[in-house]
Design a protein around this motif. Sequence first.
Motif, PDB file in Angstrom:
ATOM      1  N   LEU A   1       0.833  -1.196   0.000  1.00 14.39           N
ATOM      2  CA  LEU A   1       0.000   0.000   0.000  1.00 14.39           C
ATOM      3  C   LEU A   1       0.873   1.253   0.000  1.00 14.39           C
ATOM      4  O   LEU A   1       0.594   2.238  -0.671  1.00 14.39           O
ATOM      5  CB  LEU A   1      -0.913  -0.021   1.236  1.00 14.39           C
ATOM      6  CG  LEU A   1      -1.871   1.144   1.413  1.00 14.39           C
ATOM      7  CD1 LEU A   1      -2.742   1.313   0.180  1.00 14.39           C
ATOM      8  CD2 LEU A   1      -2.750   0.919   2.634  1.00 14.39           C
ATOM      9  N   LEU A   2       1.967   1.205   0.766  1.00 17.41           N
ATOM     10  CA  LEU A   2       2.877   2.351   0.827  1.00 17.41           C
ATOM     11  C   LEU A   2       3.873   2.346  -0.331  1.00 17.41           C
ATOM     12  O   LEU A   2       4.755   3.176  -0.409  1.00 17.41           O
ATOM     13  CB  LEU A   2       3.649   2.338   2.144  1.00 17.41           C
ATOM     14  CG  LEU A   2       2.853   2.756   3.365  1.00 17.41           C
ATOM     15  CD1 LEU A   2       3.697   2.625   4.615  1.00 17.41           C
ATOM     16  CD2 LEU A   2       2.369   4.186   3.228  1.00 17.41           C
ATOM     17  N   ARG A   3       3.707   1.378  -1.186  1.00 14.06           N
ATOM     18  CA  ARG A   3       4.620   1.198  -2.324  1.00 14.06           C
ATOM     19  C   ARG A   3       6.076   1.070  -1.898  1.00 14.06           C
ATOM     20  O   ARG A   3       6.974   1.629  -2.535  1.00 14.06           O
ATOM     21  CB  ARG A   3       4.458   2.329  -3.352  1.00 14.06           C
ATOM     22  CG  ARG A   3       3.161   2.207  -4.153  1.00 14.06           C
ATOM     23  CD  ARG A   3       3.179   3.103  -5.366  1.00 14.06           C
ATOM     24  NE  ARG A   3       4.100   2.644  -6.390  1.00 14.06           N
ATOM     25  CZ  ARG A   3       4.625   3.445  -7.319  1.00 14.06           C
ATOM     26  NH1 ARG A   3       4.329   4.713  -7.343  1.00 14.06           N
ATOM     27  NH2 ARG A   3       5.437   2.973  -8.217  1.00 14.06           N
TER      28      ARG A   3
ATOM     29  N   GLY B   1       2.786  10.098   2.133  1.00 11.86           N
ATOM     30  CA  GLY B   1       2.479  11.111   3.130  1.00 11.86           C
ATOM     31  C   GLY B   1       1.061  10.998   3.659  1.00 11.86           C
ATOM     32  O   GLY B   1       0.761  11.447   4.765  1.00 11.86           O
ATOM     33  N   ALA B   2       0.187  10.383   2.873  1.00 14.58           N
ATOM     34  CA  ALA B   2      -1.201  10.275   3.288  1.00 14.58           C
ATOM     35  C   ALA B   2      -1.373   9.224   4.388  1.00 14.58           C
ATOM     36  O   ALA B   2      -2.364   9.226   5.105  1.00 14.58           O
ATOM     37  CB  ALA B   2      -2.083   9.930   2.094  1.00 14.58           C
ATOM     38  N   PHE B   3      -0.402   8.315   4.470  1.00 14.00           N
ATOM     39  CA  PHE B   3      -0.505   7.248   5.465  1.00 14.00           C
ATOM     40  C   PHE B   3       0.512   7.433   6.573  1.00 14.00           C
ATOM     41  O   PHE B   3       1.626   7.873   6.332  1.00 14.00           O
ATOM     42  CB  PHE B   3      -0.261   5.886   4.810  1.00 14.00           C
ATOM     43  CG  PHE B   3      -1.268   5.541   3.767  1.00 14.00           C
ATOM     44  CD1 PHE B   3      -2.504   5.032   4.123  1.00 14.00           C
ATOM     45  CD2 PHE B   3      -0.989   5.741   2.428  1.00 14.00           C
ATOM     46  CE1 PHE B   3      -3.444   4.723   3.164  1.00 14.00           C
ATOM     47  CE2 PHE B   3      -1.923   5.428   1.457  1.00 14.00           C
ATOM     48  CZ  PHE B   3      -3.162   4.926   1.819  1.00 14.00           C
ATOM     49  N   GLY B   4       0.110   7.069   7.768  1.00 13.50           N
ATOM     50  CA  GLY B   4       1.067   7.032   8.862  1.00 13.50           C
ATOM     51  C   GLY B   4       1.264   5.575   9.250  1.00 13.50           C
ATOM     52  O   GLY B   4       0.327   4.917   9.677  1.00 13.50           O
ATOM     53  N   LEU B   5       2.469   5.073   9.037  1.00  7.35           N
ATOM     54  CA  LEU B   5       2.727   3.663   9.337  1.00  7.35           C
ATOM     55  C   LEU B   5       3.395   3.541  10.696  1.00  7.35           C
ATOM     56  O   LEU B   5       4.385   4.201  10.972  1.00  7.35           O
ATOM     57  CB  LEU B   5       3.641   3.062   8.262  1.00  7.35           C
ATOM     58  CG  LEU B   5       4.185   1.667   8.549  1.00  7.35           C
ATOM     59  CD1 LEU B   5       3.090   0.622   8.435  1.00  7.35           C
ATOM     60  CD2 LEU B   5       5.334   1.327   7.627  1.00  7.35           C
ATOM     61  N   VAL B   6       2.828   2.713  11.538  1.00 15.89           N
ATOM     62  CA  VAL B   6       3.498   2.389  12.787  1.00 15.89           C
ATOM     63  C   VAL B   6       3.835   0.913  12.713  1.00 15.89           C
ATOM     64  O   VAL B   6       2.961   0.061  12.794  1.00 15.89           O
ATOM     65  CB  VAL B   6       2.599   2.664  14.005  1.00 15.89           C
ATOM     66  CG1 VAL B   6       3.410   2.535  15.279  1.00 15.89           C
ATOM     67  CG2 VAL B   6       1.984   4.044  13.908  1.00 15.89           C
TER      68      VAL B   6
ATOM     69  N   ALA C   1       2.707  13.282  13.093  1.00 13.67           N
ATOM     70  CA  ALA C   1       2.663  13.586  11.661  1.00 13.67           C
ATOM     71  C   ALA C   1       1.225  13.786  11.193  1.00 13.67           C
ATOM     72  O   ALA C   1       0.987  14.383  10.153  1.00 13.67           O
ATOM     73  CB  ALA C   1       3.319  12.459  10.862  1.00 13.67           C
ATOM     74  N   SER C   2       0.285  13.279  11.979  1.00 15.68           N
ATOM     75  CA  SER C   2      -1.145  13.441  11.728  1.00 15.68           C
ATOM     76  C   SER C   2      -1.529  13.190  10.268  1.00 15.68           C
ATOM     77  O   SER C   2      -1.956  14.094   9.557  1.00 15.68           O
ATOM     78  CB  SER C   2      -1.560  14.826  12.229  1.00 15.68           C
ATOM     79  OG  SER C   2      -2.474  15.432  11.467  1.00 15.68           O
ATOM     80  N   PRO C   3      -1.358  11.954   9.822  1.00 17.86           N
ATOM     81  CA  PRO C   3      -1.644  11.619   8.428  1.00 17.86           C
ATOM     82  C   PRO C   3      -3.136  11.408   8.187  1.00 17.86           C
ATOM     83  O   PRO C   3      -3.911  11.325   9.138  1.00 17.86           O
ATOM     84  CB  PRO C   3      -0.890  10.305   8.248  1.00 17.86           C
ATOM     85  CG  PRO C   3      -0.907   9.702   9.608  1.00 17.86           C
ATOM     86  CD  PRO C   3      -0.923  10.813  10.607  1.00 17.86           C
ATOM     87  N   GLU C   4      -3.506  11.322   6.913  1.00 20.73           N
ATOM     88  CA  GLU C   4      -4.886  11.065   6.519  1.00 20.73           C
ATOM     89  C   GLU C   4      -5.380   9.739   7.102  1.00 20.73           C
ATOM     90  O   GLU C   4      -6.473   9.642   7.619  1.00 20.73           O
ATOM     91  CB  GLU C   4      -4.971  10.961   4.985  1.00 20.73           C
ATOM     92  CG  GLU C   4      -5.533  12.160   4.272  1.00 20.73           C
ATOM     93  CD  GLU C   4      -6.762  12.732   4.928  1.00 20.73           C
ATOM     94  OE1 GLU C   4      -7.814  12.062   4.884  1.00 20.73           O
ATOM     95  OE2 GLU C   4      -6.680  13.832   5.483  1.00 20.73           O
ATOM     96  N   ALA C   5      -4.560   8.713   6.918  1.00 15.92           N
ATOM     97  CA  ALA C   5      -4.955   7.383   7.364  1.00 15.92           C
ATOM     98  C   ALA C   5      -3.807   6.741   8.122  1.00 15.92           C
ATOM     99  O   ALA C   5      -2.644   7.024   7.842  1.00 15.92           O
ATOM    100  CB  ALA C   5      -5.318   6.525   6.159  1.00 15.92           C
TER     101      ALA C   5
ATOM    102  N   PHE D   1       7.715   8.103   6.308  1.00 13.87           N
ATOM    103  CA  PHE D   1       7.448   9.483   6.700  1.00 13.87           C
ATOM    104  C   PHE D   1       7.872  10.469   5.630  1.00 13.87           C
ATOM    105  O   PHE D   1       7.997  11.655   5.895  1.00 13.87           O
ATOM    106  CB  PHE D   1       8.156   9.810   8.022  1.00 13.87           C
ATOM    107  CG  PHE D   1       7.479   9.203   9.220  1.00 13.87           C
ATOM    108  CD1 PHE D   1       6.380   9.822   9.791  1.00 13.87           C
ATOM    109  CD2 PHE D   1       7.922   8.018   9.753  1.00 13.87           C
ATOM    110  CE1 PHE D   1       5.754   9.265  10.882  1.00 13.87           C
ATOM    111  CE2 PHE D   1       7.297   7.456  10.848  1.00 13.87           C
ATOM    112  CZ  PHE D   1       6.214   8.079  11.412  1.00 13.87           C
ATOM    113  N   ILE D   2       8.143   9.966   4.441  1.00 11.31           N
ATOM    114  CA  ILE D   2       8.640  10.764   3.308  1.00 11.31           C
ATOM    115  C   ILE D   2       9.635  11.848   3.744  1.00 11.31           C
ATOM    116  O   ILE D   2       9.487  13.016   3.448  1.00 11.31           O
ATOM    117  CB  ILE D   2       7.498  11.380   2.466  1.00 11.31           C
ATOM    118  CG1 ILE D   2       6.415  11.930   3.391  1.00 11.31           C
ATOM    119  CG2 ILE D   2       6.922  10.383   1.500  1.00 11.31           C
ATOM    120  CD1 ILE D   2       5.434  12.833   2.664  1.00 11.31           C
ATOM    121  N   ARG D   3      10.671  11.411   4.421  1.00 12.92           N
ATOM    122  CA  ARG D   3      11.689  12.364   4.869  1.00 12.92           C
ATOM    123  C   ARG D   3      12.930  12.323   3.993  1.00 12.92           C
ATOM    124  O   ARG D   3      13.990  12.770   4.410  1.00 12.92           O
ATOM    125  CB  ARG D   3      12.061  12.064   6.318  1.00 12.92           C
ATOM    126  CG  ARG D   3      11.025  12.519   7.319  1.00 12.92           C
ATOM    127  CD  ARG D   3      10.772  14.022   7.205  1.00 12.92           C
ATOM    128  NE  ARG D   3      12.022  14.779   7.267  1.00 12.92           N
ATOM    129  CZ  ARG D   3      12.656  15.036   8.389  1.00 12.92           C
ATOM    130  NH1 ARG D   3      12.183  14.621   9.530  1.00 12.92           N
ATOM    131  NH2 ARG D   3      13.773  15.723   8.380  1.00 12.92           N
TER     132      ARG D   3
END
Lengths: 588, 611
Positions: free
Chosen positions: A398-400, A426-431, A505-509, B244-246
Amino acid sequence: MSRAARPSAGLFRRYLREMVLPHPGALALLGVNVALRAALGLWWPYAAKAMVDDVLVPSLAAHAPFAVQRWALLAAVGVAVLALNFRLQWLFNRLLTRLLAVVAQLTRTRLAAGLLAQSQEFYDASHAGRLLAVALQDPANLTQQLSANIVNALANVAVVLGGACILLHMSPVLALAVGAVFPLMVASFLALRAAMEEQSRVNRESWGILMGMVAEKVHAARVIRGYATEDMESAAFRARATYHAGLNVEQTRLRALYGSLNGLCLHLGYLLVFFVGGELYLRGRATLGTLVAFNGYVTSLYPAVLQVCLLPQLVSEASGSLAKVYELLDRGPTVANRAGAPRLAGRIEELRFEGVSFRYGEHGPWALRGVDLRLRAGERVGVVGPSGSGKSTLMALLLRFYDVGGGRILVNGRDARDWDLASLRGAFGLVAEDPLLFSGSLRDNLRFGRPGAPEEGIWAALADADLEGFVRAQPRGLDSPLGERGLSLSGGQRQRLALARALVASPEALILDNCTSALDAETERRVLGALSRRLEGRSAFIISHRAGAVMGCARVAVLDQGRVSDLGTPAELAGRPGYFRDIVAAQS
Amino acid sequence: MAHGPGRMKRPALSNLGVFLAFEPYFRPHRGRIARWFALYGAYFLAGILTPYAFKAYIDDVLPGPGRGRSACAWCAALGLRPSPEAALGTFCGAYLLYAAGLQALNYWGALGTTRIIEDVVAELRASLFEKLHRLQLRFFDRTLGGEIVNQVTTDTRQLLNLLGGELINVSLSAFMGAVSLAILACWNPRLAAIVAAFLPAYAWLFRRFLPRVHRAARAWRVREDRLWGNWGEKLRGMAVIRAFIRERGEALRHYGLGRASADSWTRMTLEGAAMGSWGGFVAGLSSQAAYAAGCVLVYDRALSLGELVTLTGFITFILAPVQGAFNLVNTWQQSAVSARRVLDLLREAEEDPERHRKRRLTSLRGAVAVEGLRFSYVPGRPVLKGLDLSVEPGERVALVGRTGCGKTTLVQLILGFYPAESGRVLLDGIPLGEIDARTLRRFIGVVPQELTLFSATVRANVAYGRPDAPDAEVWAALEAAQIADYVRSLPRGLDCPLGADSGAAPSRGQGQRLAVARALLIDPRVVVLDEATSALDSLEEARMQRAVDRLLEGRTALIIAHRLSTLRRCHRVVVLEDGRVAEQGPPEDLLRSPDGAYARLARAHAFGDAP
């Protein structure tokens, strides 16, 4: 690797073209400088001849008075030439050093950009230690080799050629005789070149392995201790280091052979001056001063000639670095940003996996086989399944981090590959489960995804990750430093910090990949509670192997061996026989 | 970060002292070094004959104004009157032999240098690597991996550059220079005095430039280290940077660090180059002065023409060591910094320097006791505050508690990874401090929280603690860890290298199970599982638990876990709170006291796990 094409010269030309030639001003100044010094170099053979033929020989032969004026003139001009040469050399050093610093920095920067652009597959397949060597060691080597030797040697060529002109003028026959040794030097280089290049390649490879070995074992320090395998590891490393030493000796053997052959050529040059010059002198066709000039020329230019002789060897050695540098620079990322792809902005309305398949490597087993899954705006979807069923792989696609092997992923109705890569990520926040932190302060780490994040946002995220109390208790608060990979924190604290980092980072998803696995149940409960408040109205994928973590999800997908084996609301799944009901049962 | 408080205390060594500290690494090669010195010394001495040959050529071989005093007398004494042509031929033949011999000496000498130096460096690297595994683990907590890699590989190479090349060349050329000056003095003392008069100028240049070069070199190494350390960790954390596209931020950071390093490098190189140019200028002046004076001496018949024309060659030899020393300054300063760092690492505090004098465990029943254990990572912030615990052989004990309460720290102290501040750890009643920790660890199978797999085959990873384990046992361990099916599915089974390019990219859960198999394979008496199954789902865990339970029969086990299902299978649960044992007992007993910490945890689970 095929060495038939002998790429060293080509690579070197490319390096010069791409990195050095873009500085025409500096290069022109360097060229003028070298030319001037070469012209000054003409003085010395001339002065030597004049001193013998015009001052000493007449004075000695005829018991004439000492030719003071000529003598003083020659000496004065000599000092002036020295001073001028000194000034030019000084300018040359300044120019060259600055240029090399710029070039090395440019190389490193381009390599860094190249490394950062590589896709995850590249990192899966590469040793961190070896990459370190490529990114830093090789450009450093290039600079040093270039600075200390190659450019200076080129300058010396000019000086040698300058001297050669005046010799040719003094005695063409003798000059040609002395020049006869140069083909011999070229021949010795051609004879040894292939062997030297091959040896240089082998050594470089071995060096990379050696560095990689240290890097890997440094990071495995705890495992090595735990298994008391220090002796085994040390023996393996010692064997490797010894092997590498042997390779270095082989390399030196070749270099020494080459150096000795060159030395021999040079002495042949002396010999030719002695023999041919002597014959000419005996027949009265050369003066004593000419012989002195030739001998002085050979002597004083000995270091210059040696450096010139080493030049091809240095180029071929630098080409080893260059080959690795260009291998990296030329390797386009397998996951590439499509030109002109639109930026993904605003809300994620819909995510859809359509028949997504994937495997690591070309021959590996399929990690995903035709996965269909959908996520609507504001929805939370859980993904559960045994380890190795493909949960994390699904999110990586999904994050390519990788591109799908088959099928497609649609984001807002458009193929993920057709969105601008950075905006997609940037739309996703991955933990992720493995919380990678960096050295630096807590604040640096928390702000990693959003460098200018306001203080309140950081504290809110910390509160949600149940870390606020911990950070407040630190003497330096947000400025407390972390060691590499945040080792001074416990596993659970690191996971929570990684979670807070994503929240800042408060991403979209959000994609939460088993990110509470190291938390105790009580803390996990609090964190999940805070998260579900924060996730209100936001899209999220929640991957877990604990049923409890996905209970609040709208739908849960069960993955099994790369396929979606079941899909439904948690209540539905818990009500019918299958994996989900089993894990619920196993835990209560 | 590499320069922690531990390193500051030692008295500063001079550069020379730093190099001398490496003398023991050369000691075993004394004989070879002596032989090689003789050989290389012969090469340098023979080199003097090169300009001397020209003097003989002008004065003795060729007829004319150069005809000298000595050789003619010898020829006359021997009754020889060679024709000029014959003399020339003889001279050239002799010279050819000389040149060939000289180059042969050069070849063997260079080879000899490398042989000795490479042996020493390989030994040094191996020592550093061994040392790494004797260091206190705190060292790794405060040092970036990239810096360590740099020390073991690049710094040793830098040291080699100096020792291998320049230092030896300079010392031998100093010898050669002294001989040349002596020869010059024999010909004409005044001429020698003129050349020698320029030597103090060099001393002045050294004094002026040396400190500057040194400062610049030091700044450069420090900045270079920062660059390496940053890359070392960023390369491993690339997935985070990506997520995090950094990339741009990191590229800028890298650029900034690289720029700082390049600036220092420029300063260092320029200072060195300035010194070199001045040195060259002085050398040229002295040569000019000697030559001009020589002309007058030749006219006065105080010097032969041949001697004059070879003057430049001899002056080159006399000034060579000084010039060499100028070049050496750069390498020397850089190498001194490298040497210092290598030495720092070699002198870094060891985990257990007395190891060899301690008791070697040959068996372990598996009794583990902890008495009043106190420990802190950061002084003043204790993690364990007087912890007491006693585990019987064969007992299976679960350690639970909130994150950060000290569970992992406790097991690391039991393994002897960190020294206790006070209190003690006893194994089979023997204090840990009296045991050679390595012999102890052979009996402890540990699965650390941090998953570590090597880039090697599955077999090498699983049989890591017992490389000679037969396949059957490796498979048995894999079966117990419930990972055998996965390994069978890999293209080359046990011999499949781990790594995405070979198709074997184990997930975290699979990796954890490989790590469990690794721990089981060494047939340990004590098993330590630190959240070894956190990435498994409950079903897998339960399956694995059943299989592992059989293997754990009769072995002591310390299990850190959060899951109730795991805890229920243990004989005893120990709840840690705030660095102490808050509560302990069989799980079913603990559940009965509703206010207890364990009951609270269980209730939290009920929230988490029940639908």
